[in-house]
Scaffold this motif. Structure first.
Motif, PDB file in Angstrom:
ATOM      1  N   ALA A  40       0.809  -1.220   0.000  1.00 28.60           N
ATOM      2  CA  ALA A  40       0.000   0.000   0.000  1.00 28.60           C
ATOM      3  C   ALA A  40       0.846   1.275   0.000  1.00 28.60           C
ATOM      4  CB  ALA A  40      -0.927   0.010   1.221  1.00 28.60           C
ATOM      5  N   TYR A  41       2.140   1.147   0.215  1.00 29.60           N
ATOM      6  CA  TYR A  41       3.007   2.317   0.330  1.00 29.60           C
ATOM      7  C   TYR A  41       3.687   2.635  -0.989  1.00 29.60           C
ATOM      8  CZ  TYR A  41       2.352   2.031   5.341  1.00 29.60           C
ATOM      9  OH  TYR A  41       1.801   2.015   6.588  1.00 29.60           O
ATOM     10  N   GLU A  42       3.688   3.907  -1.318  1.00 30.10           N
ATOM     11  CA  GLU A  42       4.359   4.372  -2.522  1.00 30.10           C
ATOM     12  C   GLU A  42       5.868   4.429  -2.297  1.00 30.10           C
ATOM     13  OE1 GLU A  42       4.596   8.598  -4.746  1.00 30.10           O
ATOM     14  OE2 GLU A  42       2.579   7.803  -4.441  1.00 30.10           O
ATOM     15  N   ARG A  43       6.266   4.833  -1.097  1.00 32.73           N
ATOM     16  CA  ARG A  43       7.689   4.978  -0.765  1.00 32.73           C
ATOM     17  C   ARG A  43       8.017   4.116   0.450  1.00 32.73           C
ATOM     18  NH1 ARG A  43      11.941   8.649  -1.571  1.00 32.73           N
ATOM     19  NH2 ARG A  43      13.455   8.486   0.114  1.00 32.73           N
ATOM     20  N   ILE A  44       9.077   3.306   0.331  1.00 29.21           N
ATOM     21  CA  ILE A  44       9.550   2.489   1.446  1.00 29.21           C
ATOM     22  C   ILE A  44      11.054   2.706   1.564  1.00 29.21           C
ATOM     23  CG2 ILE A  44       9.812   0.171   2.392  1.00 29.21           C
ATOM     24  CD1 ILE A  44       7.441  -0.668   0.602  1.00 29.21           C
ATOM     25  N   ASP A  45      11.473   3.149   2.735  1.00 29.72           N
ATOM     26  CA  ASP A  45      12.894   3.327   3.013  1.00 29.72           C
ATOM     27  C   ASP A  45      13.318   2.257   4.004  1.00 29.72           C
ATOM     28  OD1 ASP A  45      13.521   5.868   1.550  1.00 29.72           O
ATOM     29  OD2 ASP A  45      11.917   6.604   2.847  1.00 29.72           O
ATOM     30  N   LEU A  46      14.341   1.512   3.660  1.00 29.40           N
ATOM     31  CA  LEU A  46      14.864   0.468   4.524  1.00 29.40           C
ATOM     32  C   LEU A  46      16.015   1.039   5.341  1.00 29.40           C
ATOM     33  CD1 LEU A  46      15.277  -2.496   5.477  1.00 29.40           C
ATOM     34  CD2 LEU A  46      16.759  -2.785   3.460  1.00 29.40           C
ATOM     35  N   LEU A  47      15.945   0.857   6.643  1.00 34.80           N
ATOM     36  CA  LEU A  47      17.059   1.171   7.527  1.00 34.80           C
ATOM     37  C   LEU A  47      17.385  -0.111   8.274  1.00 34.80           C
ATOM     38  CD1 LEU A  47      19.113   2.981   8.939  1.00 34.80           C
ATOM     39  CD2 LEU A  47      17.307   3.642  10.543  1.00 34.80           C
ATOM     40  N   ALA A  48      18.541  -0.674   7.980  1.00 33.95           N
ATOM     41  CA  ALA A  48      18.991  -1.891   8.646  1.00 33.95           C
ATOM     42  C   ALA A  48      20.150  -1.513   9.547  1.00 33.95           C
ATOM     43  CB  ALA A  48      19.417  -2.931   7.615  1.00 33.95           C
ATOM     44  N   TRP A  49      20.076  -1.955  10.788  1.00 35.25           N
ATOM     45  CA  TRP A  49      21.063  -1.564  11.790  1.00 35.25           C
ATOM     46  C   TRP A  49      21.677  -2.801  12.443  1.00 35.25           C
ATOM     47  CZ3 TRP A  49      19.732  -1.924  17.254  1.00 35.25           C
ATOM     48  CH2 TRP A  49      20.763  -1.494  18.093  1.00 35.25           C
ATOM     49  N   SER A  50      22.978  -2.734  12.666  1.00 36.30           N
ATOM     50  CA  SER A  50      23.702  -3.750  13.408  1.00 36.30           C
ATOM     51  C   SER A  50      23.532  -5.121  12.747  1.00 36.30           C
ATOM     52  CB  SER A  50      23.264  -3.740  14.874  1.00 36.30           C
ATOM     53  OG  SER A  50      24.099  -4.557  15.670  1.00 36.30           O
ATOM     54  N   MET A  51      23.104  -6.128  13.492  1.00 36.65           N
ATOM     55  CA  MET A  51      22.927  -7.466  12.916  1.00 36.65           C
ATOM     56  C   MET A  51      21.810  -7.457  11.870  1.00 36.65           C
ATOM     57  SD  MET A  51      24.425 -10.398  13.080  1.00 36.65           S
ATOM     58  CE  MET A  51      25.248 -10.684  14.632  1.00 36.65           C
ATOM     59  N   GLY A  52      20.910  -6.488  11.940  1.00 41.07           N
ATOM     60  CA  GLY A  52      19.852  -6.365  10.951  1.00 41.07           C
ATOM     61  C   GLY A  52      20.358  -6.064   9.552  1.00 41.07           C
ATOM     62  N   ARG A  66      11.766  -2.459  -4.431  1.00 42.02           N
ATOM     63  CA  ARG A  66      10.677  -1.713  -3.783  1.00 42.02           C
ATOM     64  C   ARG A  66      11.176  -0.580  -2.881  1.00 42.02           C
ATOM     65  NH1 ARG A  66       6.657  -0.223  -3.643  1.00 42.02           N
ATOM     66  NH2 ARG A  66       5.482  -1.004  -1.895  1.00 42.02           N
ATOM     67  N   PHE A  67      12.461  -0.625  -2.525  1.00 40.13           N
ATOM     68  CA  PHE A  67      12.985   0.362  -1.590  1.00 40.13           C
ATOM     69  C   PHE A  67      13.404   1.639  -2.306  1.00 40.13           C
ATOM     70  CE2 PHE A  67      14.279  -3.723   0.605  1.00 40.13           C
ATOM     71  CZ  PHE A  67      13.189  -3.703   1.468  1.00 40.13           C
ATOM     72  N   SER A  68      12.891   2.758  -1.831  1.00 39.32           N
ATOM     73  CA  SER A  68      13.326   4.054  -2.350  1.00 39.32           C
ATOM     74  C   SER A  68      14.764   4.325  -1.938  1.00 39.32           C
ATOM     75  CB  SER A  68      12.411   5.162  -1.826  1.00 39.32           C
ATOM     76  OG  SER A  68      11.076   4.915  -2.217  1.00 39.32           O
ATOM     77  N   SER A  69      15.115   3.852  -0.753  1.00 34.42           N
ATOM     78  CA  SER A  69      16.490   3.893  -0.275  1.00 34.42           C
ATOM     79  C   SER A  69      16.695   2.693   0.639  1.00 34.42           C
ATOM     80  CB  SER A  69      16.776   5.194   0.481  1.00 34.42           C
ATOM     81  OG  SER A  69      16.066   5.218   1.711  1.00 34.42           O
ATOM     82  N   ALA A  70      17.943   2.286   0.777  1.00 32.06           N
ATOM     83  CA  ALA A  70      18.284   1.161   1.657  1.00 32.06           C
ATOM     84  C   ALA A  70      19.597   1.509   2.346  1.00 32.06           C
ATOM     85  CB  ALA A  70      18.406  -0.135   0.865  1.00 32.06           C
ATOM     86  N   THR A  71      19.529   1.749   3.643  1.00 25.28           N
ATOM     87  CA  THR A  71      20.686   2.184   4.412  1.00 25.28           C
ATOM     88  C   THR A  71      21.157   1.084   5.351  1.00 25.28           C
ATOM     89  OG1 THR A  71      19.944   4.488   4.339  1.00 25.28           O
ATOM     90  CG2 THR A  71      21.540   3.911   6.056  1.00 25.28           C
ATOM     91  N   ALA A  72      22.442   0.797   5.297  1.00 22.51           N
ATOM     92  CA  ALA A  72      23.100  -0.104   6.248  1.00 22.51           C
ATOM     93  C   ALA A  72      23.796   0.778   7.277  1.00 22.51           C
ATOM     94  CB  ALA A  72      24.115  -0.985   5.539  1.00 22.51           C
ATOM     95  N   LEU A  73      23.532   0.529   8.548  1.00 26.68           N
ATOM     96  CA  LEU A  73      24.052   1.370   9.622  1.00 26.68           C
ATOM     97  C   LEU A  73      24.702   0.502  10.695  1.00 26.68           C
ATOM     98  CD1 LEU A  73      24.211   4.100  11.183  1.00 26.68           C
ATOM     99  CD2 LEU A  73      21.891   3.605  12.011  1.00 26.68           C
ATOM    100  N   ALA A  74      25.981   0.735  10.956  1.00 29.49           N
ATOM    101  CA  ALA A  74      26.689   0.090  12.068  1.00 29.49           C
ATOM    102  C   ALA A  74      26.642  -1.434  11.987  1.00 29.49           C
ATOM    103  CB  ALA A  74      26.143   0.579  13.416  1.00 29.49           C
ATOM    104  N   GLY A  75      26.783  -1.961  10.786  1.00 32.63           N
ATOM    105  CA  GLY A  75      26.798  -3.405  10.592  1.00 32.63           C
ATOM    106  C   GLY A  75      27.409  -3.717   9.239  1.00 32.63           C
ATOM    107  N   THR A  76      27.542  -5.015   8.946  1.00 33.49           N
ATOM    108  CA  THR A  76      28.146  -5.426   7.681  1.00 33.49           C
ATOM    109  C   THR A  76      27.450  -6.678   7.145  1.00 33.49           C
ATOM    110  OG1 THR A  76      29.814  -6.993   8.519  1.00 33.49           O
ATOM    111  CG2 THR A  76      30.395  -4.640   8.578  1.00 33.49           C
ATOM    112  N   LEU A  77      27.844  -7.076   5.951  1.00 32.58           N
ATOM    113  CA  LEU A  77      27.343  -8.314   5.355  1.00 32.58           C
ATOM    114  C   LEU A  77      28.087  -9.537   5.891  1.00 32.58           C
ATOM    115  CD1 LEU A  77      27.031  -7.121   1.639  1.00 32.58           C
ATOM    116  CD2 LEU A  77      25.242  -7.215   3.397  1.00 32.58           C
ATOM    117  N   TYR A  78      29.055  -9.302   6.755  1.00 32.06           N
ATOM    118  CA  TYR A  78      29.875 -10.361   7.371  1.00 32.06           C
ATOM    119  C   TYR A  78      29.848 -10.144   8.885  1.00 32.06           C
ATOM    120  CZ  TYR A  78      31.495 -10.012   2.576  1.00 32.06           C
ATOM    121  OH  TYR A  78      31.539  -9.919   1.200  1.00 32.06           O
ATOM    122  N   PRO A  79      28.718 -10.384   9.538  1.00 31.96           N
ATOM    123  CA  PRO A  79      28.551  -9.928  10.916  1.00 31.96           C
ATOM    124  C   PRO A  79      29.423 -10.614  11.958  1.00 31.96           C
ATOM    125  CG  PRO A  79      26.699 -11.281  10.249  1.00 31.96           C
ATOM    126  CD  PRO A  79      27.534 -11.052   9.021  1.00 31.96           C
TER     127      PRO A  79
END
Length: 195
Positions: A40-52, A66-79
């Motif tokens: 139902a949302y036109e805009r979806i911003d992803l904020l992933a933090w730490s292990m997320g 689907r994400f208008s933006s996707a931010t990785a914060l204080a984490g990595t793809l190799y946790p």
């Protein structure tokens, strides 16, 4: 996508009133809830933090368009990684010996400001010790048995005052030219400069 040992409590009141937040946490299982309500949302911003950061990259890869933006914060793809995440020995030691005191120490380590630490403690996640201990072990299993996560991020923020995910490991994981380096602690949601 929140980090390990989180719940909604620390995040209540942090979003603007004209925004909705769909918060994911508790990664004992990696199957996500029904996400069809996001249609139902036109805009979806992803904020992933730490292990997320890792969980989102692994579980939301098919939704990345689907994400208008996707931010990785204080984490990595190799946790759980000595050079690109949380050092293996530190993670495994916590997994083996997690006590209520250890969990409190972990929560405190996310901050370098006493007022921010106190704000978090006043809104601490309402999770049982058993659930966060089980989540820690399950994440270890998931990370070690899953295929590599795909980089779905349009923005990658390294937190230089981070005592959970070392900043040098975050920079190594993303590459110096592919990330923003900011002087923030691991839990950077309370400082006014972040909001």
């Amino acid at each position: 996508m929140a980090g390990w040992a989180m719940g909604p409590e620390p995040f209540i009141g942090l979003l603007p009133e004209d925004s909705d937040c769909f918060l994911c946490y508790d990664y004992r299982r990696l199957d996500l809830p029904d996400l069809s309500r996001l249609d139902a949302y036109e805009r979806i911003d992803l904020l992933a933090w730490s292990m997320g950061v890792w969980v989102a990259a692994l579980t939301l890869v098919d939704l990345r368009a689907r994400f208008s933006s996707a931010t990785a914060l204080a984490g990595t793809l190799y946790p759980i990684d000595d050079r690109r995440g949380i050092p293996i020995a530190a993670y495994e030691a916590m997994m083996k010996t997690l006590t209520p005191t250890d969990l409190n120490t972990f929560y405190g380590s996310m901050f370098d400001d006493a007022d921010e630490r106190a704000a978090f403690v006043a809104n601490r996640p309402a999770r049982s010790q058993a659930s966060v201990r089980e989540e820690l072990a399950c994440l270890h299993h998931h990370v070690n048995s899953s295929p590599p996560a795909t980089d779905i991020y349009t923005r990658r923020i390294v937190t230089t005052r981070d005592r959970i995910f070392p900043a040098r490991n975050q920079i190594r994981a993303w590459g110096r030219g592919k990330c923003e380096i900011l002087p923030l602690p691991h839990f950077p949601f309370y400082p006014e400069q972040f909001l």
